[in-house]
Design a protein around this motif. Structure first.
Motif, PDB file in Angstrom:
ATOM      1  N   ARG A  60       6.848  11.083  12.346  1.00  8.69           N
ATOM      2  CA  ARG A  60       7.150  11.601  13.679  1.00  8.69           C
ATOM      3  C   ARG A  60       6.028  11.208  14.634  1.00  8.69           C
ATOM      4  NH1 ARG A  60       7.880  17.830  12.173  1.00  8.69           N
ATOM      5  NH2 ARG A  60       5.909  17.266  11.183  1.00  8.69           N
ATOM      6  N   LEU A  61       6.260  11.426  15.913  1.00  8.64           N
ATOM      7  CA  LEU A  61       5.257  11.142  16.922  1.00  8.64           C
ATOM      8  C   LEU A  61       3.976  11.911  16.617  1.00  8.64           C
ATOM      9  CD1 LEU A  61       4.742   9.692  19.658  1.00  8.64           C
ATOM     10  CD2 LEU A  61       5.457  11.815  20.785  1.00  8.64           C
ATOM     11  N   ASN A  62       2.844  11.188  16.666  1.00  8.49           N
ATOM     12  CA  ASN A  62       1.508  11.746  16.442  1.00  8.49           C
ATOM     13  C   ASN A  62       1.194  12.046  14.972  1.00  8.49           C
ATOM     14  OD1 ASN A  62       0.783  11.550  19.129  1.00  8.49           O
ATOM     15  ND2 ASN A  62       1.452  13.638  19.612  1.00  8.49           N
ATOM     16  N   ASP A  63       2.066  11.638  14.059  1.00  7.87           N
ATOM     17  CA  ASP A  63       1.701  11.708  12.641  1.00  7.87           C
ATOM     18  C   ASP A  63       0.603  10.679  12.374  1.00  7.87           C
ATOM     19  OD1 ASP A  63       3.519  13.657  12.139  1.00  7.87           O
ATOM     20  OD2 ASP A  63       4.835  12.463  10.851  1.00  7.87           O
ATOM     21  N   THR A  64      -0.156  10.903  11.307  1.00 11.27           N
ATOM     22  CA  THR A  64      -1.206   9.962  10.914  1.00 11.27           C
ATOM     23  C   THR A  64      -0.866   9.325   9.581  1.00 11.27           C
ATOM     24  OG1 THR A  64      -2.932  11.202  12.075  1.00 11.27           O
ATOM     25  CG2 THR A  64      -3.650   9.673  10.359  1.00 11.27           C
ATOM     26  N   LEU A  65      -0.804   7.997   9.563  1.00 11.88           N
ATOM     27  CA  LEU A  65      -0.593   7.263   8.320  1.00 11.88           C
ATOM     28  C   LEU A  65      -1.940   6.772   7.813  1.00 11.88           C
ATOM     29  CD1 LEU A  65       2.540   5.017   9.033  1.00 11.88           C
ATOM     30  CD2 LEU A  65       2.438   7.372   8.209  1.00 11.88           C
ATOM     31  N   ARG A  66      -2.170   6.972   6.517  1.00  8.71           N
ATOM     32  CA  ARG A  66      -3.413   6.488   5.897  1.00  8.71           C
ATOM     33  C   ARG A  66      -3.067   5.418   4.871  1.00  8.71           C
ATOM     34  NH1 ARG A  66      -8.440  10.142   4.228  1.00  8.71           N
ATOM     35  NH2 ARG A  66      -8.727   9.761   6.457  1.00  8.71           N
ATOM     36  N   PHE A  67      -3.831   4.338   4.904  1.00 10.04           N
ATOM     37  CA  PHE A  67      -3.615   3.214   3.991  1.00 10.04           C
ATOM     38  C   PHE A  67      -4.818   3.118   3.051  1.00 10.04           C
ATOM     39  CE2 PHE A  67      -1.246   2.593   7.824  1.00 10.04           C
ATOM     40  CZ  PHE A  67      -0.017   2.116   7.387  1.00 10.04           C
ATOM     41  N   SER A  68      -4.515   3.148   1.770  1.00 15.39           N
ATOM     42  CA  SER A  68      -5.590   3.234   0.778  1.00 15.39           C
ATOM     43  C   SER A  68      -5.308   2.317  -0.408  1.00 15.39           C
ATOM     44  CB  SER A  68      -5.720   4.685   0.297  1.00 15.39           C
ATOM     45  OG  SER A  68      -6.523   4.786  -0.851  1.00 15.39           O
ATOM     46  N   SER A  69      -6.331   1.590  -0.844  1.00 20.59           N
ATOM     47  CA  SER A  69      -6.247   0.811  -2.076  1.00 20.59           C
ATOM     48  C   SER A  69      -7.656   0.518  -2.554  1.00 20.59           C
ATOM     49  CB  SER A  69      -5.469  -0.490  -1.872  1.00 20.59           C
ATOM     50  OG  SER A  69      -6.291  -1.494  -1.345  1.00 20.59           O
ATOM     51  N   VAL A  70      -7.773   0.146  -3.806  1.00 22.57           N
ATOM     52  CA  VAL A  70      -9.082  -0.160  -4.375  1.00 22.57           C
ATOM     53  C   VAL A  70      -9.695  -1.378  -3.705  1.00 22.57           C
ATOM     54  CG1 VAL A  70     -10.292  -0.793  -6.497  1.00 22.57           C
ATOM     55  CG2 VAL A  70      -8.439   0.864  -6.589  1.00 22.57           C
ATOM     56  N   GLN A  71      -8.843  -2.311  -3.258  1.00 23.29           N
ATOM     57  CA  GLN A  71      -9.329  -3.583  -2.711  1.00 23.29           C
ATOM     58  C   GLN A  71      -9.621  -3.558  -1.216  1.00 23.29           C
ATOM     59  OE1 GLN A  71      -5.807  -5.705  -4.200  1.00 23.29           O
ATOM     60  NE2 GLN A  71      -7.195  -7.029  -5.355  1.00 23.29           N
ATOM     61  N   HIS A  72      -9.160  -2.502  -0.519  1.00 16.55           N
ATOM     62  CA  HIS A  72      -9.284  -2.484   0.936  1.00 16.55           C
ATOM     63  C   HIS A  72     -10.043  -1.254   1.429  1.00 16.55           C
ATOM     64  CE1 HIS A  72      -5.657  -4.946   0.168  1.00 16.55           C
ATOM     65  NE2 HIS A  72      -6.094  -5.651   1.188  1.00 16.55           N
ATOM     66  N   LYS A  73     -10.595  -1.405   2.640  1.00 18.39           N
ATOM     67  CA  LYS A  73     -11.223  -0.267   3.288  1.00 18.39           C
ATOM     68  C   LYS A  73     -10.148   0.703   3.767  1.00 18.39           C
ATOM     69  CE  LYS A  73     -15.364  -2.724   4.896  1.00 18.39           C
ATOM     70  NZ  LYS A  73     -16.168  -3.120   6.075  1.00 18.39           N
ATOM     71  N   LEU A  74     -10.461   1.981   3.729  1.00 16.15           N
ATOM     72  CA  LEU A  74      -9.531   3.015   4.168  1.00 16.15           C
ATOM     73  C   LEU A  74      -9.212   2.829   5.654  1.00 16.15           C
ATOM     74  CD1 LEU A  74      -8.448   5.462   2.504  1.00 16.15           C
ATOM     75  CD2 LEU A  74     -10.099   6.865   3.725  1.00 16.15           C
ATOM     76  N   LYS A  75      -7.934   3.028   6.012  1.00 20.40           N
ATOM     77  CA  LYS A  75      -7.559   2.891   7.425  1.00 20.40           C
ATOM     78  C   LYS A  75      -6.508   3.923   7.799  1.00 20.40           C
ATOM     79  CE  LYS A  75      -6.262  -0.414  10.996  1.00 20.40           C
ATOM     80  NZ  LYS A  75      -6.202  -1.843  11.370  1.00 20.40           N
ATOM     81  N   ASP A  76      -6.695   4.571   8.976  1.00 20.19           N
ATOM     82  CA  ASP A  76      -5.739   5.532   9.519  1.00 20.19           C
ATOM     83  C   ASP A  76      -5.063   4.934  10.748  1.00 20.19           C
ATOM     84  OD1 ASP A  76      -6.399   7.357   7.593  1.00 20.19           O
ATOM     85  OD2 ASP A  76      -7.704   8.562   8.862  1.00 20.19           O
ATOM     86  N   VAL A  77      -3.754   5.180  10.857  1.00 19.01           N
ATOM     87  CA  VAL A  77      -2.985   4.693  12.011  1.00 19.01           C
ATOM     88  C   VAL A  77      -2.201   5.865  12.606  1.00 19.01           C
ATOM     89  CG1 VAL A  77      -1.087   3.208  12.763  1.00 19.01           C
ATOM     90  CG2 VAL A  77      -2.787   2.336  11.140  1.00 19.01           C
ATOM     91  N   LEU A  78      -2.367   6.101  13.898  1.00 13.94           N
ATOM     92  CA  LEU A  78      -1.639   7.162  14.600  1.00 13.94           C
ATOM     93  C   LEU A  78      -0.272   6.646  15.030  1.00 13.94           C
ATOM     94  CD1 LEU A  78      -1.858  10.066  15.818  1.00 13.94           C
ATOM     95  CD2 LEU A  78      -2.573   8.962  17.950  1.00 13.94           C
ATOM     96  N   ILE A  79       0.766   7.432  14.754  1.00 11.12           N
ATOM     97  CA  ILE A  79       2.131   7.040  15.148  1.00 11.12           C
ATOM     98  C   ILE A  79       2.317   7.311  16.634  1.00 11.12           C
ATOM     99  CG2 ILE A  79       4.586   7.461  14.820  1.00 11.12           C
ATOM    100  CD1 ILE A  79       3.270   6.010  12.501  1.00 11.12           C
TER     101      ILE A  79
END
Length: 261
Positions: A60-79
């Motif tokens: 939904r609008l203003n939700d936060t998606l977090r992307f995580s893996s062993v190979q990558h740096k953590l990243k958050d994206v605001l919807i």
């Protein structure tokens, strides 16, 4: 009339704000983009990317998606509203760079034989491929697994060997003394310990992004998971989504136990 229009506008805005849509996403990276954990921290939903780095997750609008893996740096994206409208998002992940230990080129002799022997070059030893004979190429057994294999396992049909004078003594003696049982427990413990260490490394960021747990309790939580009698069968060789579901279930149990205590 103005109040009615205002109510309709307010209702429309509220509906648009709370409406959940399926977001189709694409991960871009210079390394592997499969099995990256995609977590909607706000809605507590998660999924993983396919071999092409694609995923679908409700948001939904203003939700936060977090992307995580062993190979990558953590990243958050605001919807944002733009993402909601297009129902698509492209995310560029930065690869983790692990610092390597210093490398010394050439031989440096110190005079200490135990140290210098490791720096001396020698010819590569001949293996079974070189001489054209068959050899074992499977998983190398641990010390405990080898000891268990040597101990053998007693089976009642072995007693029939007494009629022919070929009764195997090792399995019977080890079974009676309890050594076989002890070795089985040791093999199981080592196997579970290796798996829980792997899961802790790969899933901590994703799991605790959705269901926070204080750092001081995390080691104890994973030990709690390892003690589940179905732990190995449930997690070994399973997909990331299945493992996350198991860990989520165990975390709810763990927190419930904390409240009772």
């Amino acid at each position: 009339m103005k109040s009615v229009i205002g109510f309709i506008v307010l209702f429309s805005f509220q509906f648009a704000y709370t409406q959940s849509v399926k977001i189709t996403g694409k991960i871009k990276s210079g390394t592997n983009v499969e099995n990256i954990h995609v977590i909607n921290k706000t809605a507590q939903k998660f999924t993983i990317t396919n071999a092409s780095g694609e995923f679908i997750i409700p948001a939904r609008l203003n939700d936060t998606l977090r992307f995580s893996s062993v190979q990558h740096k953590l990243k958050d994206v605001l919807i944002t509203q733009e993402i909601i409208t297009s129902k698509t998002v492209t995310v560029i992940l930065e690869e983790k760079i692990n610092a390597l230990n210093q490398v010394t080129v050439g031989k440096i002799l110190t005079g200490d034989l135990s140290s210098d022997i490791g720096t001396v070059k020698g010819e590569t030893p001949i293996n079974f491929y070189d001489v054209g004979i068959p050899g074992y190429t499977g998983k190398i057994a641990t010390q405990s697994e080898r000891r268990l294999a040597e101990a053998g396992e007693f089976k009642p049909k072995m007693l029939l060997g007494a009629l022919t004078g070929s009764i195997p003594l090792n399995p019977i003696l080890n079974g009676i003394s309890g050594r076989t049982k002890m070795l089985k427990k040791r093999v199981k413990h080592e196997r579970n310990e290796a798996l829980i260490t792997k899961l802790r490394q790969e899933f901590s960021e994703s799991l605790f992004s959705i269901y926070p747990l204080s750092e001081e309790f995390r080691a104890d939580f994973f030990y709690f998971c390892e003690m589940d009698e179905n732990f190995y069968q449930t997690c070994n060789g399973k997909s990331d989504l299945e493992v996350l579901e198991f860990l989520k279930h165990k975390l709810k149990q763990y927190k419930a136990n904390q409240q009772e205590d």
